[in-house]
Design a protein around this motif. Structure first.
Motif, short mmCIF file in Angstrom:
data_model
loop_
_atom_site.label_atom_id
_atom_site.label_comp_id
_atom_site.label_asym_id
_atom_site.label_seq_id
_atom_site.Cartn_x
_atom_site.Cartn_y
_atom_site.Cartn_z
N GLN A 20 0.84 -1.05 -0.05
CA GLN A 20 0.08 -0.04 0.01
C GLN A 20 0.77 1.39 0.04
N ALA A 24 0.88 4.11 -2.84
CA ALA A 24 0.59 5.47 -2.65
C ALA A 24 1.71 6.40 -2.97
N SER A 36 -4.39 10.00 4.50
CA SER A 36 -4.42 8.77 4.80
C SER A 36 -5.06 8.50 6.35
N THR A 45 -6.86 0.30 6.15
CA THR A 45 -6.14 1.52 6.08
C THR A 45 -6.38 2.32 4.67
N TYR A 47 -5.78 5.20 1.78
CA TYR A 47 -5.14 6.63 1.30
C TYR A 47 -6.04 6.99 0.25
#
Length: 139
Positions: A20, A24, A36, A45, A47
């Motif tokens: 991730q 990102a 985030s 989680t 973003y």
């Protein structure tokens, strides 16, 4: 809202937790700007660049929430990729009624409101397409 009441809002990519940050970073280098956060109740989680039209989600390792399980299962079966396409609609429940006529199956639903803001979100699959119907007054 703009002159169109219904429009493409953003694309959600599900990615493995260990990739991730790299994904990102790549999108950031391409010009996107992410906020985030971790949504513990969903086990994700995130973003998010709403104005840029991209959201990156990963299941928190070990999370037991249904949404986290769905994201983990998606990544296991398909690898990283498009998890859903979010359509901004004037009313999520009205749009859901249309999708129901085409045999939709709900994956996730949430409704949040307070301090003059609201967000209604219905994540579903219809005609084999992963769509999320979003109705909100949050810009």
């Amino acid at each position: 809202m703009t002159e169109r009441e219904t429009q493409l809002h953003h694309v959600v990519f599900a990615v493995a937790p260990e990739r991730q940050a790299a994904v990102a970073k790549m999108f950031t280098e391409l010009g996107f700007s992410f906020d985030s956060t971790e949504l513990t109740e969903l086990g994700l989680t995130i973003y998010l660049d709403w104005s840029g039209g991209i959201e990156l989600i990963s299941a928190v390792p070990g999370a037991k929430a249904d949404v986290a399980a769905s994201v983990s299962d998606f990544v296991e079966r398909n690898g990283d990729g498009v998890y859903t396409v979010v359509l901004r609609v004037p009313g999520a429940s009205d749009a859901e009624a249309v999708a129901e006529r085409y045999g939709s199956k709900i994956r996730f639903r949430q409704s949040i409101s307070g301090e003059g803001s609201y967000l209604d979100e219905i994540d579903l699959s219809v005609l084999g397409l992963p769509l999320t119907l979003l109705s909100t007054n949050i810009p």
